[in-house]
Every structure is written in C-alpha cells, then in structure tokens.
Design an enzyme around this catalytic site. Structure first.
Site, PDB file in Angstrom:
ATOM      1  N   GLU A 292       1.721   1.931 -13.516  1.00  0.00           N
ATOM      2  CA  GLU A 292       2.406   1.626 -12.261  1.00  0.00           C
ATOM      3  C   GLU A 292       3.108   0.277 -12.394  1.00  0.00           C
ATOM      4  O   GLU A 292       2.500  -0.716 -12.794  1.00  0.00           O
ATOM      5  CB  GLU A 292       1.424   1.567 -11.088  1.00  0.00           C
ATOM      6  CG  GLU A 292       2.142   1.334  -9.767  1.00  0.00           C
ATOM      7  CD  GLU A 292       1.207   1.020  -8.613  1.00  0.00           C
ATOM      8  OE1 GLU A 292       1.344   1.634  -7.556  1.00  0.00           O
ATOM      9  OE2 GLU A 292       0.331   0.136  -8.778  1.00  0.00           O
TER      10      GLU A 292
ATOM     11  N   LYS B 234     -12.474   6.021  -6.933  1.00  0.00           N
ATOM     12  CA  LYS B 234     -11.224   6.594  -6.414  1.00  0.00           C
ATOM     13  C   LYS B 234     -11.162   8.098  -6.639  1.00  0.00           C
ATOM     14  O   LYS B 234     -10.723   8.846  -5.759  1.00  0.00           O
ATOM     15  CB  LYS B 234     -10.021   5.913  -7.070  1.00  0.00           C
ATOM     16  CG  LYS B 234      -8.689   6.299  -6.435  1.00  0.00           C
ATOM     17  CD  LYS B 234      -7.551   5.403  -6.902  1.00  0.00           C
ATOM     18  CE  LYS B 234      -6.260   5.744  -6.168  1.00  0.00           C
ATOM     19  NZ  LYS B 234      -5.143   4.831  -6.541  1.00  0.00           N
TER      20      LYS B 234
ATOM     21  N   SER C 187     -14.049   1.226 -10.319  1.00  0.00           N
ATOM     22  CA  SER C 187     -12.985   1.478  -9.343  1.00  0.00           C
ATOM     23  C   SER C 187     -12.332   2.836  -9.571  1.00  0.00           C
ATOM     24  O   SER C 187     -12.009   3.557  -8.623  1.00  0.00           O
ATOM     25  CB  SER C 187     -11.939   0.366  -9.435  1.00  0.00           C
ATOM     26  OG  SER C 187     -10.868   0.616  -8.561  1.00  0.00           O
TER      27      SER C 187
ATOM     28  N   LYS D  72       8.101  -4.735 -24.080  1.00  0.00           N
ATOM     29  CA  LYS D  72       9.468  -4.306 -23.766  1.00  0.00           C
ATOM     30  C   LYS D  72      10.112  -5.236 -22.728  1.00  0.00           C
ATOM     31  O   LYS D  72      11.273  -5.617 -22.855  1.00  0.00           O
ATOM     32  CB  LYS D  72       9.461  -2.863 -23.246  1.00  0.00           C
ATOM     33  CG  LYS D  72       9.258  -1.806 -24.314  1.00  0.00           C
ATOM     34  CD  LYS D  72       9.266  -0.416 -23.694  1.00  0.00           C
ATOM     35  CE  LYS D  72       9.149   0.667 -24.760  1.00  0.00           C
ATOM     36  NZ  LYS D  72      10.353   0.726 -25.614  1.00  0.00           N
TER      37      LYS D  72
ATOM     38  N   HIS E  90      -2.517  -9.588   2.140  1.00  0.00           N
ATOM     39  CA  HIS E  90      -3.756  -9.083   1.534  1.00  0.00           C
ATOM     40  C   HIS E  90      -4.932 -10.004   1.868  1.00  0.00           C
ATOM     41  O   HIS E  90      -6.031  -9.521   2.201  1.00  0.00           O
ATOM     42  CB  HIS E  90      -3.576  -8.970   0.027  1.00  0.00           C
ATOM     43  CG  HIS E  90      -4.801  -8.526  -0.693  1.00  0.00           C
ATOM     44  ND1 HIS E  90      -5.238  -7.207  -0.691  1.00  0.00           N
ATOM     45  CD2 HIS E  90      -5.714  -9.219  -1.434  1.00  0.00           C
ATOM     46  CE1 HIS E  90      -6.349  -7.116  -1.396  1.00  0.00           C
ATOM     47  NE2 HIS E  90      -6.656  -8.317  -1.862  1.00  0.00           N
TER      48      HIS E  90
END
Length: 247
Positions: free
Chosen positions: A147, A61, A57, A28, A163
């Site tokens: 996200e 979490k 991961s 898109k 970071h």
C-alpha cells in the site's frame, strides 16, 4: 515441536516476502528522486516512511474479516501488510509520482483510492495506491502488494494530529471537535492550493528571467538569431570593469 518450527519458518518467510517488496519499492522511489533532482533541479518528494504490520495485527484483521486463517487468505484479503507513505510539497507532485510508478514496467497499480478529489467526510485527504511488486525468492517469483499513500506536508500534518486526537479520546471524539477537525482539513487544503500557486508564479518568474538573460546574449540580424560567443562576452565584461576603474 516440529510443527511449531515449520509454522514459524512459514510465517517468517511470508513476512520476509513483504519486507523484500517494500525494500524494492523504496529503492525505486529513491532512484526516481535522484533522477528527478538531476534532470529538473527539483525534488517532488520531501520524505518517505515505511511500515510493516505485525503478525498479531495481521491475524486480528483476518479474523475481523471473518476469513479462515491461511496464508492464501491473508494475501487475498489484506493488501496493506507492507505500507509506504510518500510526503510531497504540492498536490501536483502527488499525481506526478503516481505517473512515475505507472511508467515502471514491472510494477502494477491494482487499486486506486483518490481521497484528494473525493475527501473522506472527516476531511481526510491522500492518494492511496495498491501496487504489485515482483519479489524474486530462491525458488519462485511472487507478486506482492504494497500500500502506497501519497500526500502533501499539510495533509500529513492534519492526518497525524487527527490520529492522535482519536487515540486520546478512544475514538469517541465530541461532535464539536469533529467539526473543527473538518474545518482544519479545509484550511490545510486551501493552504496547499495557495502554496502551489505561489510556487507556480515563482517558477514562471525564474523562467522569464532566464529567458531575458539568454536573449541578452544573442544578436538578431535579418530575423536570424546568433549567440554571442562566451569569450567575447567575457572580454566585454573585463573591459567594462577596466574602463570603470580608470575613471
């Protein structure tokens, strides 16, 4: 052994669902890029980068969140399994892309965190969206969250270095460096504003010149405007060149 195989199949299908959602969203975005370039001769998107959390991961979490390990719990409590970062030239492009996503009838923005209008204390800026994407599996349709982070080149540069610094210091960065990082974020924000102002001024100059060029190709008779035919303009241009050559 049969139980392990069944679990392996379930987690593989679960991860594929997020991969399909990410692929669909990237397609898109690519279409929007090409359409915007065609219509406006301008591309608001510099580049994109996608990523998927690893199963390890994800499970770490969900444990940190204190939830029971199950696929429904993972879907409910972890919204960033699939992620897409979009980097733009200017701040206005960020909100333009958000509007483009809102206009897609099959997408739903379920959460917005605007760290541009309200930056984090450390100076971090970005627009975070949680977007629900329809995924058509062989036996059902799923609404899968992805996200989306949208930021400028300057914001992305700062976030990347911040970071790396935190990773080097194992998240125990000295206060003096934290202050300098905040000042660097403020400088990046000021650079964004300056570059956008320059972009707007140059765009206005271009529009004014195009308007002047178009006005030169029109004649006005009794408040009516008439376009000079292209063939006549070409004839005038050719004869003008010829006259200069005979002098």
């Amino acid at each position: 052994m049969e139980q392990f195989k069944r679990f392996k199949d379930e987690i593989t299908r679960f991860m594929m669902m997020y991969k399909f959602a990410l692929d669909s969203l990237e397609t898109k975005i690519e279409i929007l890029k090409e359409e915007f370039q065609f219509l406006h001769d301008y591309n608001p998107i510099e580049h994109t980068k996608s990523r998927m959390k690893s199963p390890e991961s994800i499970f770490n979490k969900i444990i940190r969140k204190g939830c029971d390990i199950s696929f429904p719990n993972i879907r409910t409590h972890i919204k960033d399994i699939a992620g897409l970062r979009i980097t733009c030239s200017f701040v206005t492009d960020i909100y333009r892309i958000r509007e483009m996503l809102l206009s897609q009838s099959d997408l739903t923005i379920v959460e917005t965190k605007d760290y541009i209008r309200e930056p984090k204390p450390n100076g971090y800026q970005s627009l975070h969206l949680i977007v629900e994407v329809p995924v058509y599996m062989s036996d059902r349709q799923e609404r899968v969250c992805v996200e989306v982070q949208i930021r400028t080149i300057a914001m992305d540069f700062w976030a990347s270095l911040e970071h790396k610094i935190f990773y080097k210091y194992n998240e125990s960065v000295p206060p003096r460096l934290l202050q300098e990082l905040k000042e660097a974020a403020d400088s990046a924000a000021a650079l964004d504003k300056q570059m956008e102002r320059l972009h707007d001024e140059i765009s206005q100059i271009k529009e004014d010149r195009e308007e002047e060029a178009n006005a030169a190709k029109r004649i006005i008779i009794q408040d009516e405007s008439f376009q000079i035919p292209a063939a006549l303009l070409e004839w005038i241009d050719n004869n003008g060149q010829g006259g200069q050559g005979n002098d």
